[in-house]
Scaffold this motif. Structure first.
Motif, mmCIF file in Angstrom:
data_model
loop_
_atom_site.group_PDB
_atom_site.id
_atom_site.type_symbol
_atom_site.label_atom_id
_atom_site.label_comp_id
_atom_site.label_asym_id
_atom_site.label_seq_id
_atom_site.Cartn_x
_atom_site.Cartn_y
_atom_site.Cartn_z
ATOM 1 N N GLU A 235 31.760 66.012 -16.600
ATOM 2 C CA GLU A 235 31.854 64.572 -16.311
ATOM 3 C C GLU A 235 33.081 64.281 -15.448
ATOM 4 O O GLU A 235 33.018 63.530 -14.471
ATOM 5 N N GLU B 101 24.104 65.650 -15.717
ATOM 6 C CA GLU B 101 25.203 65.446 -14.768
ATOM 7 C C GLU B 101 24.689 65.417 -13.326
ATOM 8 O O GLU B 101 25.261 64.735 -12.466
ATOM 9 N N LYS C 14 23.739 61.898 -12.690
ATOM 10 C CA LYS C 14 24.926 61.044 -12.577
ATOM 11 C C LYS C 14 25.602 61.209 -11.214
ATOM 12 O O LYS C 14 26.035 60.231 -10.596
#
Length: 674
Positions: A41, A312, A315
């Motif tokens: 992240e 991820e 994202k």
């Protein structure tokens, strides 16, 4: 310095990070990868928030601080698609392109789609930087590798594009525009065979501004868009490359919006394409791509990425996308301009493009001989399906009606009844559908859609929203003759509310057939805008407004409605199809959307329905048969062209996933491989 678009406005989605500190970022990334596991992240948040120039500085700072290669560490810590995306972002644009090209040409096969995408879309400066980066990274010449890995005219055009010598002067000579348009026509449509060298020279060297005018002139003198001629005259990867070049000249943002849509459409995602475009366009024209995407398709790029990817990887892609355009509730001004231009192109294309079916009258037709072949195929033990398929799909409908009469005269038997008793399953449905007149077949499909417990509204919409007045009137006559009831009465008793009013209005077959009226188009656009709550309602009488809206969409001529929808864009900054989807629901919405899409591009409407009938698990045979049969003598060739343009696979290839004699019959109707 970040690239800018029109009037110096930056059109990328990723910008320089304020208060940037390369050393602090290098430390943050080191800490995110230190120890057991990694903080993905933190990595994605940092890297997608920095411009490429800043990421290069971070790599240098990382090397100075830790004596390590940041890209190598990221490769070690990350995996899969997420790793490919993050590592792609860390490379300078030219080196990213060089890596993509190297991957495309190394190994056993070549990824021609990647070569086409990169070579067709890059500027002269980007091409020069790509050549230098390739030489630096691989100690090889890119031109030599392209020459060794490709062939023919495809190779020649790639090498021309690779030189980065496209003219960049915006001063255009009208005489040269006319000459180039004539030379392209003489090299293709007007010539026996094709002079590919002329296509390569003009499309590979002339400036974008010049070529846009050449394409307009070509349409005037040939009656066809340049894309149609390229499809007719060229083939294979060379054809795909030239079409990509034309698309990029018309609008690079539109080209990439289409590539992104196709990368995520259907089952599975073409992640390499998705990553390559999101990385390479994030600091160039991602805002333009987003706007075009939302204008052309039913959703924002952001929402499609969100639905189609995960973790991820998702994202990071969403950060590169930079925002959800559906949240804004209306188009950006630039997107509205694209929508306005689409209606203009639609009007030109419909006026100029010749509709062509795939089934034509057989030469040397002999009804008596065909009747004998069919009787022999069905006589005795077993049925010769191949013999039947060898006749029925290769005759025009008019010839099939003569064949029915000849069969009756010779054998005193009903040909349709014999075919029905001898054939079964999907093959029987195709052959029997072909033997009916178009009006009889449409009438039967409408009847089946309304009979039984439920109503198949999608069939009612498809047929009534796409047939012209003459076809609708013939359907009415056929329906009354076979079912002893008017189509209007059947629709009235089986549907209700506004949906019933739409269908009944369409079923009357009294749509205007005149040209556009500019003054009336402006007034009609105002009514459409008011009904869709995109303008102030001029009257408190809502029911009157709805009636006028319905009347406009169901009774105005197609040329007039194109101008209405263009005026609507100018007035509201919305595209009418998207506005209807957003503000209406259920069958009423679906009916109006079908009308709009049929007006905009009817072959594309049918191509989309055909694709949906075959994608995924199982085939919607009813839809597949209905469209293949009903469009076979009208515009199936045009539908085939739209199919491959929209879905990057041919209709022929998708039909090959069916089986047996059913497949043979459908392929015969399809008429060939694109």
């Amino acid at each position: 310095m970040a690239p800018t678009g029109k009037a110096g406005i930056y059109r990328g989605s990723v910008k320089d990070f304020p208060d940037f500190n390369a050393q602090q970022d290098a430390e943050a990334l080191y800490n995110a990868m230190k120890g057991f596991g990694s903080d993905k992240e933190a990595i994605l948040d940092l890297i997608t928030s920095r411009s490429n120039r800043q990421r290069v500085e971070i790599c240098q700072a990382y090397k100075s601080l830790y004596g390590k290669d940041l890209i190598a560490d990221l490769k070690y810590e990350l995996t899969g698609k997420f790793e490919r995306l993050i590592v792609g972002l860390m490379r300078p644009p030219a080196y990213h392109d060089a890596k993509e090209i190297k991957d495309a040409i190394q190994g056993a096969g070549t990824d021609e789609k990647c070569l086409i995408e990169v070579m067709a879309s890059r500027t002269n400066q980007q091409m020069h930087a790509l050549m230098a980066a390739y030489r630096d990274a691989y100690e090889r010449e890119l031109e030599g590798d392209i020459l060794g890995d490709t062939s023919g005219h495809f190779k020649k055009m790639l090498v021309v594009l690779l030189q980065g010598t496209r003219e960049e002067d915006d001063v255009v000579s009208e005489d040269l525009v006319e000459q180039d348009a004539k030379d392209l026509l003489d090299a293709g449509e007007a010539k026996w065979g094709t002079d590919e060298a002329q296509f390569i020279y003009i499309l590979g060297h002339r400036s974008k501004q010049h070529l846009r005018l050449v394409f307009d002139e070509y349409l005037k003198i040939s009656g066809k868009p340049i894309e149609y001629s390229i499809r007719a005259e060229l083939s294979g990867d060379f054809e795909k490359l030239m079409l990509a070049v034309v698309k990029c000249i018309r609008s690079t943002a539109e080209y990439f919006a289409e590539r992104l849509y196709k990368a995520m459409q259907g089952l599975g995602t073409r992640d390499n394409t998705l990553i390559r475009i999101m990385v390479s366009r994030s600091e160039i024209d991602m805002l333009d791509i987003r706007e075009v995407f939302r204008t052309k398709y039913e959703k924002s790029l952001y929402s499609m990425i969100k639905e189609d990817t995960s973790g991820e990887y998702k994202k990071a892609l969403l950060k590169l996308c930079g925002g959800d355009d559906d949240a804004a509730g209306e188009f950006f001004p630039e997107a509205a301009q694209v929508a306005y231009r689409m209606w203009e192109l639609s009007a030109v294309a419909v006026a100029k493009v010749e509709l062509k079916g795939t089934v034509r009258p057989a030469t040397d037709f002999n009804a008596d001989g065909d009747a004998q072949v069919l009787r022999k195929a069905m006589k005795g033990f077993g049925t010769d399906e191949d013999a039947i398929i060898g006749v029925v799909p290769y005759r025009s409908n008019e010839q099939r009606q003569q064949l029915i009469q000849a069969y009756k005269s010779h054998y005193g038997r009903d040909l349709l009844a014999d075919l029905k008793s001898e054939l079964s399953g999907s093959l029987a449905k195709v052959i029997l559908a072909l033997m009916m007149t178009p009006a009889q077949y449409d009438a039967k499909q409408l009847k089946k859609a309304m009979e039984g417990a439920g109503t198949d509204e999608s069939i009612l919409i498809e047929i009534l929203a796409t047939r012209n007045n003459r076809e609708i009137q013939a359907i009415n006559e056929a329906y009354a003759a076979v079912y002893h009831k008017s189509l209007e009465d059947a629709l009235s008793s089986d549907t209700s509310g506004h949906f019933k009013r739409i269908l009944v209005s369409l079923a009357l077959g009294n749509r205007d057939e005149g040209a556009e009226d500019l003054t009336q188009a402006h007034e009609d656009a105002k009514v459409v805008a008011e009904n869709l709550k995109l303008a102030d309602v001029s009257s408190g009488d809502t029911s009157s407004l709805e009636t006028r809206f319905l009347s406009i969409l169901c009774t105005r001529s197609y040329p007039h409605l194109r101008k209405v929808f263009q005026e609507f864009v100018k007035m509201t900054n919305h595209d009418v199809e998207h506005a209807i989807r957003k503000r209406m629901s259920g069958d009423v919405r679906d009916a109006f959307v079908a009308i709009v899409r049929s007006i905009k591009n009817r072959p594309a409407f049918f191509a989309d329905k055909l694709y949906k009938s075959m994608k995924g698990l199982g085939t919607d045979d009813r839809t597949l048969i209905r469209i293949m049969v009903s469009r076979s003598e009208i515009d199936l060739l045009n539908i085939r062209r739209e199919f491959i343009d929209l879905h990057e696979t041919s209709l022929h290839q998708m039909i090959e996933d069916t089986s047996g004699d059913y497949r043979k019959a459908l392929l015969a109707i399809c008429g060939g491989q694109d």
